[in-house]
Design a protein around this motif. Structure first.
Motif, PDB file in Angstrom:
ATOM      1  N   SER A 343       0.831  -1.208   0.000  1.00 33.90           N
ATOM      2  CA  SER A 343       0.000   0.000   0.000  1.00 33.90           C
ATOM      3  C   SER A 343       0.865   1.258   0.000  1.00 33.90           C
ATOM      4  CB  SER A 343      -0.928   0.008   1.219  1.00 33.90           C
ATOM      5  OG  SER A 343      -1.919   1.011   1.076  1.00 33.90           O
ATOM      6  N   GLY A 344       0.526   2.181  -0.879  1.00 28.19           N
ATOM      7  CA  GLY A 344       1.289   3.408  -1.017  1.00 28.19           C
ATOM      8  C   GLY A 344       2.449   3.303  -1.974  1.00 28.19           C
ATOM      9  N   VAL A 345       2.729   2.076  -2.444  1.00 26.99           N
ATOM     10  CA  VAL A 345       3.837   1.872  -3.389  1.00 26.99           C
ATOM     11  C   VAL A 345       3.317   1.435  -4.757  1.00 26.99           C
ATOM     12  CG1 VAL A 345       5.974   0.611  -3.859  1.00 26.99           C
ATOM     13  CG2 VAL A 345       5.388   1.275  -1.503  1.00 26.99           C
ATOM     14  N   HIS A 346       2.520   0.365  -4.775  1.00 27.23           N
ATOM     15  CA  HIS A 346       1.992  -0.160  -6.038  1.00 27.23           C
ATOM     16  C   HIS A 346       0.492   0.096  -6.189  1.00 27.23           C
ATOM     17  CE1 HIS A 346       5.172  -2.952  -4.466  1.00 27.23           C
ATOM     18  NE2 HIS A 346       5.741  -2.575  -5.612  1.00 27.23           N
ATOM     19  N   GLY A 347      -0.118   0.657  -5.176  1.00 28.65           N
ATOM     20  CA  GLY A 347      -1.552   0.904  -5.157  1.00 28.65           C
ATOM     21  C   GLY A 347      -1.958   1.305  -3.756  1.00 28.65           C
ATOM     22  N   LYS A 348      -3.253   1.448  -3.528  1.00 24.78           N
ATOM     23  CA  LYS A 348      -3.751   1.761  -2.195  1.00 24.78           C
ATOM     24  C   LYS A 348      -4.626   0.607  -1.724  1.00 24.78           C
ATOM     25  CE  LYS A 348      -4.810   5.951  -1.029  1.00 24.78           C
ATOM     26  NZ  LYS A 348      -5.399   7.320  -0.909  1.00 24.78           N
ATOM     27  N   LEU A 349      -4.355   0.120  -0.515  1.00 32.10           N
ATOM     28  CA  LEU A 349      -5.133  -0.972   0.050  1.00 32.10           C
ATOM     29  C   LEU A 349      -6.114  -0.426   1.076  1.00 32.10           C
ATOM     30  CD1 LEU A 349      -2.454  -3.782   0.531  1.00 32.10           C
ATOM     31  CD2 LEU A 349      -3.888  -3.280  -1.454  1.00 32.10           C
ATOM     32  N   LEU A 375       1.958   5.452  -8.603  1.00 31.46           N
ATOM     33  CA  LEU A 375       1.473   4.109  -8.274  1.00 31.46           C
ATOM     34  C   LEU A 375       1.408   3.236  -9.525  1.00 31.46           C
ATOM     35  CD1 LEU A 375      -1.448   4.907  -5.785  1.00 31.46           C
ATOM     36  CD2 LEU A 375       0.856   4.105  -5.222  1.00 31.46           C
ATOM     37  N   GLY A 376       0.915   3.797 -10.618  1.00 33.22           N
ATOM     38  CA  GLY A 376       0.799   3.025 -11.844  1.00 33.22           C
ATOM     39  C   GLY A 376       2.141   2.593 -12.398  1.00 33.22           C
ATOM     40  N   GLN A 377       3.117   3.486 -12.352  1.00 37.43           N
ATOM     41  CA  GLN A 377       4.451   3.136 -12.830  1.00 37.43           C
ATOM     42  C   GLN A 377       5.074   2.047 -11.970  1.00 37.43           C
ATOM     43  OE1 GLN A 377       7.113   6.459 -13.393  1.00 37.43           O
ATOM     44  NE2 GLN A 377       8.939   5.168 -13.374  1.00 37.43           N
ATOM     45  N   ASN A 378       4.937   2.185 -10.647  1.00 33.69           N
ATOM     46  CA  ASN A 378       5.487   1.171  -9.740  1.00 33.69           C
ATOM     47  C   ASN A 378       4.802  -0.179  -9.937  1.00 33.69           C
ATOM     48  OD1 ASN A 378       7.199   3.077  -8.679  1.00 33.69           O
ATOM     49  ND2 ASN A 378       6.021   3.390  -6.795  1.00 33.69           N
ATOM     50  N   ALA A 379       3.476  -0.136 -10.160  1.00 35.17           N
ATOM     51  CA  ALA A 379       2.739  -1.381 -10.352  1.00 35.17           C
ATOM     52  C   ALA A 379       3.226  -2.103 -11.601  1.00 35.17           C
ATOM     53  CB  ALA A 379       1.237  -1.090 -10.446  1.00 35.17           C
ATOM     54  N   ARG A 380       3.363  -1.369 -12.688  1.00 36.44           N
ATOM     55  CA  ARG A 380       3.831  -2.004 -13.923  1.00 36.44           C
ATOM     56  C   ARG A 380       5.248  -2.543 -13.754  1.00 36.44           C
ATOM     57  NH1 ARG A 380       3.329  -3.193 -19.109  1.00 36.44           N
ATOM     58  NH2 ARG A 380       5.166  -2.993 -20.439  1.00 36.44           N
ATOM     59  N   GLU A 381       6.113  -1.774 -13.133  1.00 35.47           N
ATOM     60  CA  GLU A 381       7.488  -2.235 -12.935  1.00 35.47           C
ATOM     61  C   GLU A 381       7.526  -3.524 -12.124  1.00 35.47           C
ATOM     62  OE1 GLU A 381       9.508   1.067 -11.227  1.00 35.47           O
ATOM     63  OE2 GLU A 381       9.723   2.138 -13.133  1.00 35.47           O
ATOM     64  N   ARG A 382       6.636  -3.638 -11.148  1.00 37.26           N
ATOM     65  CA  ARG A 382       6.602  -4.868 -10.340  1.00 37.26           C
ATOM     66  C   ARG A 382       6.215  -6.069 -11.190  1.00 37.26           C
ATOM     67  NH1 ARG A 382       6.953  -7.949  -6.441  1.00 37.26           N
ATOM     68  NH2 ARG A 382       5.322  -8.998  -5.226  1.00 37.26           N
ATOM     69  N   ILE A 383       5.229  -5.901 -12.052  1.00 40.79           N
ATOM     70  CA  ILE A 383       4.808  -7.018 -12.893  1.00 40.79           C
ATOM     71  C   ILE A 383       5.885  -7.366 -13.916  1.00 40.79           C
ATOM     72  CG2 ILE A 383       3.079  -7.808 -14.563  1.00 40.79           C
ATOM     73  CD1 ILE A 383       2.110  -7.641 -11.642  1.00 40.79           C
ATOM     74  N   VAL A 384       6.477  -6.370 -14.531  1.00 38.68           N
ATOM     75  CA  VAL A 384       7.527  -6.630 -15.521  1.00 38.68           C
ATOM     76  C   VAL A 384       8.704  -7.355 -14.870  1.00 38.68           C
ATOM     77  CG1 VAL A 384       9.241  -5.535 -17.015  1.00 38.68           C
ATOM     78  CG2 VAL A 384       6.872  -4.709 -17.017  1.00 38.68           C
ATOM     79  N   ARG A 385       9.048  -6.935 -13.672  1.00 35.50           N
ATOM     80  CA  ARG A 385      10.214  -7.502 -12.995  1.00 35.50           C
ATOM     81  C   ARG A 385       9.979  -8.930 -12.505  1.00 35.50           C
ATOM     82  NH1 ARG A 385      10.429  -3.993  -9.522  1.00 35.50           N
ATOM     83  NH2 ARG A 385       9.481  -5.080  -7.759  1.00 35.50           N
ATOM     84  N   ALA A 386       8.792  -9.210 -11.962  1.00 32.97           N
ATOM     85  CA  ALA A 386       8.592 -10.480 -11.258  1.00 32.97           C
ATOM     86  C   ALA A 386       7.553 -11.408 -11.884  1.00 32.97           C
ATOM     87  CB  ALA A 386       8.185 -10.199  -9.801  1.00 32.97           C
TER      88      ALA A 386
END
Length: 407
Positions: A343-349, A375-386
């Motif tokens: 929460s606060g990094v890849h989206g809001k929970l 948030l959107g940039q971090n979310a995409r980077e997380r999916i691309v990376r992992a």
């Protein structure tokens, strides 16, 4: 290598693995219980149940009866394949509906790998999570779930390797088997699922939407309480007041995928829409049902704020696809979601149970373009990376299959 895939709704989670195996020259045969048009390089066998589940047996055992019926159907298809000369080196199966239970009797030397999607539990997961749907007899439900897992237990006995898409789903299984489960997600094709600033979409009512419009999205396979549909509907009246220019796109069918069915003659969609009738602007609420994948991707690319809600249960592909698209996401603070989103990094929970918290989070993000972009940039980077299909998940899946073949 000769590989047999077994899934009641093939290809299911195997839709990316099969083309990769065919491309490298493996012989692939698949077995399922639905319609499927295979590529010319492979064979598909549709199994047919010889009987329906009876109503005279013990009610706790009817789910197991259904699994045995499906298991018998797969067994007879396997016998026909063997008589036609096919003997697999490896069998990869989803055990959730019973088809994998008897395959070892047909091909005792084949190495069996199981896709471990979910193991039912009476605590710590979906059961009795939402107080709006309390269980009257928790002990009885625990007993029913114990029997519901019987097909899994029988399939475990003859399997060599196991694979689960997330750590949380793997942790739903008994402790003795968890060390044997490789956690490998199905993967997201981030080359195809990505931001599209030039996207536009014309809805069936003629409305044309672009990124200049404020669009709030919600996606579920079916609109039902397990995926927080009732919470989303209850948030709508206030969200429409607070965001008077926003359009709300709701993606999903009218059926029930998980949990209890609605009262006879109704759908969950109708029930919760009726609950807020008179308090919403129907011109800004768009139910689009099930969609072609290209349209679904366009809706995610349009989204200014995307809402994903779920009880602790199997994580939806749509969440990862929304993250890969770079959506600013408001999601339920439940265990499977926390594995993907900090929460606060890849989206809001937000609390699954707190509609006011949901309203506040969506409203805040609608007002803060900079925060949405981060948030959107971090979310995409997380999916691309992992979780990228081509660079992470598919290579690991192929390696898992190769290791199974050498076991």
């Amino acid at each position: 290598m000769r590989i047999l895939f077994v899934h009641q709704n093939f290809p299911g989670q195997f839709k990316h693995i099969v083309p990769a195996l065919l491309a490298r020259g493996d012989e692939v045969v698949a077995m399922g219980m639905g319609d499927y048009a295979p590529p010319r390089e492979m064979r598909y066998v549709r199994s047919h149940a010889r009987m329906g589940t009876g109503k005279d047996g013990h009610p706790w055992s009817r789910d197991f009866d259904t699994k045995v019926i499906r298991g018998e159907a797969a067994f007879r298809s396997a016998m026909a394949l063997r008589e036609a000369g096919f003997t697999p080196d490896v069998i990869i199966a989803h055990p959730g509906w019973g088809e994998s239970m008897f395959l070892h009797t047909v091909w005792p030397k084949a190495r069996i790998g199981l896709y471990c999607e979910f193991f039912y539990r009476s605590d710590g997961a979906d059961t009795n999570f939402d107080p709006e749907f309390p269980l009257d007899q928790e002990e009885e439900q625990a007993a029913r779930l114990f029997v519901k897992n019987a097909g899994n237990y029988l399939s475990f006995q003859h399997a060599t390797r196991f694979m689960s898409p997330t750590h949380w789903q793997a942790a739903s299984y008994p402790e003795w088997i968890q060390p044997r489960i490789a956690v490998i997600h199905d993967g997201v094709d981030t080359r195809a699922v990505k931001p599209n600033p030039d996207v536009s979409l014309r809805l069936s009512n003629g409305l044309n939407l672009t990124r200049d419009n404020e669009v709030i999205t919600y996606v579920a396979r079916n609109l039902e309480p397990y995926r927080g549909y009732h919470k989303m509907m209850r948030a709508l009246p206030d969200l429409m007041k607070l965001r008077p220019n926003a359009h709300f796109i709701i993606v999903g069918g009218d059926g029930t995928s998980y949990g209890a069915s609605p009262p006879e003659g109704k759908s969950w969609k109708q029930i919760y829409l009726a609950e807020i009738e008179g308090h919403i602007d129907h011109k800004r609420l768009h139910f689009v049902g099930h969609l072609p994948y290209s349209t679904f991707k366009a809706i995610l690319a349009l989204s200014r704020v995307h809402v994903y809600l779920t009880v602790p249960f199997v994580l939806s592909w749509s969440l990862l696809e929304a993250m890969a698209t770079g959506c600013a996401i408001v999601a339920s603070d439940t265990s499977p979601v926390r594995e993907l989103i900090t929460s606060g990094v890849h989206g809001k929970l937000v609390s699954f149970h707190d509609v006011d918290e949901l309203i506040a989070a969506v409203t805040d993000l609608c007002q803060d373009a900079e925060h949405r972009a981060m948030l959107g940039q971090n979310a995409r980077e997380r999916i691309v990376r992992a979780y990228d299909l081509h660079t992470v998940c598919l290579p690991r899946q192929m390696a898992w299959i190769d290791q199974l073949g050498m076991a």
